[in-house]
Design an enzyme around this catalytic site. Sequence first.
Site, PDB file in Angstrom:
ATOM      1  N   TYR A 145       0.811  -1.384   0.094  1.00  0.00           N
ATOM      2  CA  TYR A 145       0.113   0.010   0.020  1.00  0.00           C
ATOM      3  C   TYR A 145       0.879   1.185   0.105  1.00  0.00           C
ATOM      4  O   TYR A 145       0.675   2.191  -0.866  1.00  0.00           O
ATOM      5  CB  TYR A 145      -1.088   0.045   1.349  1.00  0.00           C
ATOM      6  N   LYS A 149       0.918   3.793  -3.128  1.00  0.00           N
ATOM      7  CA  LYS A 149       0.461   5.266  -2.997  1.00  0.00           C
ATOM      8  C   LYS A 149       1.598   6.360  -3.278  1.00  0.00           C
ATOM      9  O   LYS A 149       1.335   7.475  -3.774  1.00  0.00           O
ATOM     10  CB  LYS A 149      -0.193   5.355  -1.446  1.00  0.00           C
TER      11      LYS A 149
END
Length: 261
Positions: A145, A149
């Site tokens: 993640y 991101k």
Amino acid sequence: MVEALRDARVVVTGAGGGIGAALARAFADRGARVVVNDLDAEAAHKVADGIGAAVVAGDASGVVPAARTALGGRVDIFCANAGVATGGGAEADDADWELAWDVNVMAHVRAARALLPEWLERGSGRFVSTVSAAGLLTMIGAAPYSVTKHGALAFAEWLSLTYRHRGIAVHAVCPQGVRTAMLDAAGPAGDLVLAPNAIEPEDVAKAVLDGIAQERFLILPHPEVAGYYAARAAEPERWLGGMNKLQRGYEDLRAKAGEQA
């Protein structure tokens, strides 16, 4: 601001709930024509029925052609909001890394690829990327993640610096904790880092509309993130030390949970 959005043609991916649903409602409330996209067709229809929007269900990566048709032949604002919060670290399966990369980064790339010819030809278009504060900082317990991101932020920055002189506006939305299903699924890391200062999806939507009105690239629904970001750049060793302290707290929480299980 209201007049600028009236009759604008807006696509919101991942809009079956959470931030995406709040964005779809906020744009519709201001007179925009909205397409709600989500993998969950039932959830997408539920949101769309409440605001008089169209639905294009399915993978966010390929939504642009059908959404353009649903909006009468053009897209003015594209909200690349769909995302996955893949946890784990280097040990996470390749499939988990690939899913995070595909949804959190490549879906944005594919949307921009489909939109840019139209936008560049007419000299206007707006790309709103839901990134996360993890793209500016990081998130403990969630390497796929965090890494993807960062990639989403980098792509948004690249779009902005490359095309802003040609009428393309880009915004990177970087909230911390938001009270959504994604936060509920974050487990001990979410409880430790995100939950204490979590805000509502509607707060994020309001920040996005304010950011658009002010033509700000970086939209921070949690204003304190600006200070964390500055500290990360100015004093990386101190910042990493603080994050490592959080990591140790996270490991303690996991150990206690394991003892109780």
